[in-house]
Design an enzyme around this catalytic site. Structure first.
Site, PDB file in Angstrom:
ATOM      1  N   LYS A 199       9.906 -18.874 -53.661  1.00 27.46           N
ATOM      2  CA  LYS A 199       9.630 -18.080 -52.560  1.00 27.46           C
ATOM      3  C   LYS A 199       8.217 -18.272 -52.360  1.00 27.46           C
ATOM      4  O   LYS A 199       7.308 -18.774 -53.117  1.00 27.46           O
ATOM      5  CB  LYS A 199       9.993 -16.720 -52.703  1.00 27.46           C
TER       6      LYS A 199
ATOM      7  N   LYS B 216      15.907 -20.441 -59.623  1.00 24.46           N
ATOM      8  CA  LYS B 216      16.802 -20.291 -58.297  1.00 24.46           C
ATOM      9  C   LYS B 216      16.047 -20.220 -57.248  1.00 24.46           C
ATOM     10  O   LYS B 216      15.157 -19.963 -56.979  1.00 24.46           O
ATOM     11  CB  LYS B 216      17.674 -19.135 -58.575  1.00 24.46           C
TER      12      LYS B 216
ATOM     13  N   ASP C  20      15.474 -18.421 -53.834  1.00 25.74           N
ATOM     14  CA  ASP C  20      15.366 -17.229 -53.276  1.00 25.74           C
ATOM     15  C   ASP C  20      16.655 -16.853 -52.264  1.00 25.74           C
ATOM     16  O   ASP C  20      17.283 -17.876 -51.850  1.00 25.74           O
ATOM     17  CB  ASP C  20      14.215 -16.799 -52.391  1.00 25.74           C
TER      18      ASP C  20
ATOM     19  N   HIS D 280      23.923 -12.724 -56.876  1.00 26.16           N
ATOM     20  CA  HIS D 280      22.997 -11.948 -56.336  1.00 26.16           C
ATOM     21  C   HIS D 280      23.636 -10.864 -55.421  1.00 26.16           C
ATOM     22  O   HIS D 280      24.744 -10.922 -54.969  1.00 26.16           O
ATOM     23  CB  HIS D 280      22.126 -12.853 -55.277  1.00 26.16           C
TER      24      HIS D 280
END
Length: 393
Positions: A152, A177, A179, A268
């Site tokens: 990010k 990972k 975002d 998520h």
């Protein structure tokens, strides 16, 4: 022609609900759920005794919830156990969820707390492919918490994100990972981002001897998920990120069951929060973020930890971690992933609370002081130096 005789096995699974009701009304409400979640038909109009006896949910128990009144002296919390025939759920996760909470999710004062599934139902679900032990083996990390972070902020180009992924992998982060806000935007197309980031992490691994994984976000329209996952796998991704609140839990199950992919999946919590936050509504934290995503096949489950920028309490987080790792008829335990504004200074507390079989996700705070490599090394040192002990689960 006569109707074929209904002949079910008699085996049932159990759902435990919290009902906000008066003592005078709770049994009637519970019996209404027995009908609503199966035949959805007036009891007096059920056409034969076989349906009434074999299909309709049965009320097993009503218990008062100690210390959980609603604030209204005439309305209190009750734990209500209802047993449903295994055949009502069939072999589909979608239908199991429908029986457990489909229509009553629309009613006030009903919260799904726990479920008990017999082997006859669990055999339909493969569950996690890797879980805790499998991901440790894949990463070559034997006995410490795993380190996770996110690429990010949104707005960086694929090449800039790849450079960031390289630096994070060089710094010792185990799982890097996307975002969850990175999709297939015009300023950061999925294919280019995944290819560049996978190559960058592979290059870092060659230089360090580690086995860091890059997990692109494959959350997408239903008809594109599988194709994006396949392209990610072909580009060298080490795992996948999916938001089952956006795609549905069965979208997660489908990816986890795909032997052509064979990749670990990180769940998520985007959009799932609305299913859990009300104390008298929705689905209990441990069941939603622990049991259900595990049943669907997630190898790790992200959730907002206490002490961050979200509202989950320590007891709710404890409930999630326990559900992720408790015995479940042979399904591997999965990684609890506390997240949501975690800071390096909190790492010792998080390790003591969640234990060594946990994955700690720190995002923005890794970038707080400018020296990303030093912050990554500090993160690794903190988890390695915190003594191992029994977690609070």
């Amino acid at each position: 022609m006569s109707e074929p005789r209904l002949s079910l096995s008699g085996e049932r699974f159990t759902a435990v609900y919290r009902l906000t009701a008066t003592a005078a009304d709770v049994e009637a409400r519970a019996r209404a759920i027995c009908l609503e979640q199966t035949v959805e038909f007036p009891a007096a109009l059920i056409p034969n005794e076989a349906i009434r006896a074999q299909i309709v949910g049965t009320l097993a128990e009503i218990l008062p919830c100690s210390g959980s009144g609603s604030g209204d002296e005439d309305a209190h919390g009750f734990e209500v156990s209802i047993r449903y025939p295994v055949e009502a759920a069939g072999r589909e996760l979608t239908q199991l969820l429908n029986v457990l909470f489909g229509n009553v999710a629309l009613q006030p004062g009903v919260r799904l707390l726990r479920i008990e599934l017999p082997p006859a139902l669990l055999r339909h679900y493969r569950g996690p492919r890797f879980g805790i032990a499998g991901l440790r083996q894949r990463l070559g990390v034997a006995d410490r918490p795993l380190l996770c972070t996110a690429l990010k902020p949104m707005g960086l180009s694929p090449s800039a994100l790849a450079e960031l992924a390289y630096r994070l992998a060089r710094g010792g982060i185990d799982l890097i990972k996307d975002d969850h806000g990175l999709s297939d935007q015009t300023f950061c197309r999925f294919d280019e981002r995944v290819s560049r980031c996978a190559e960058a992490v592979a290059r870092a691994n060659q230089e360090t001897g580690r086995a860091s994984l890059y997990l692109p976000n494959v959350t997408a329209p239903a008809d594109e998920i599988a194709a994006r996952a396949a392209r990610a796998c072909g580009s060298g991704a080490g795992g996948l990120l999916l938001c089952p609140g956006l795609t549905g839990l069965d979208g997660l199950r489908r990816l986890a069951a795909d032997d052509q992919l064979g990749l670990p999946i990180l769940s998520h919590p985007a959009l799932l929060g609305g299913l859990s936050l009300g104390p008298r509504q929705g689905i209990a934290h441990g069941l939603l973020f622990g049991t259900l995503v595990r049943l669907a096949g997630a190898d790790a489950t992200i959730f907002p930890s206490f002490g961050g920028r979200f509202a989950f309490t320590a007891s709710e987080c404890q409930e999630i971690a326990a559900a992720a790792r408790m015995p479940l008829d042979g399904l591997p335990p999965i990684w609890p992933v506390p997240a949501g504004g975690m800071r390096l200074e909190q790492v010792p507390e998080l390790v003591r609370f969640y234990g060594h079989d946990s994955m700690l996700l720190i995002g923005g705070d890794l970038h707080a002081e400018g020296d990303l490599a030093a912050r990554c090394q500090a993160f690794l040192s903190l988890v390695e130096q915190t003594p191992k002990q029994t977690p609070n689960d």
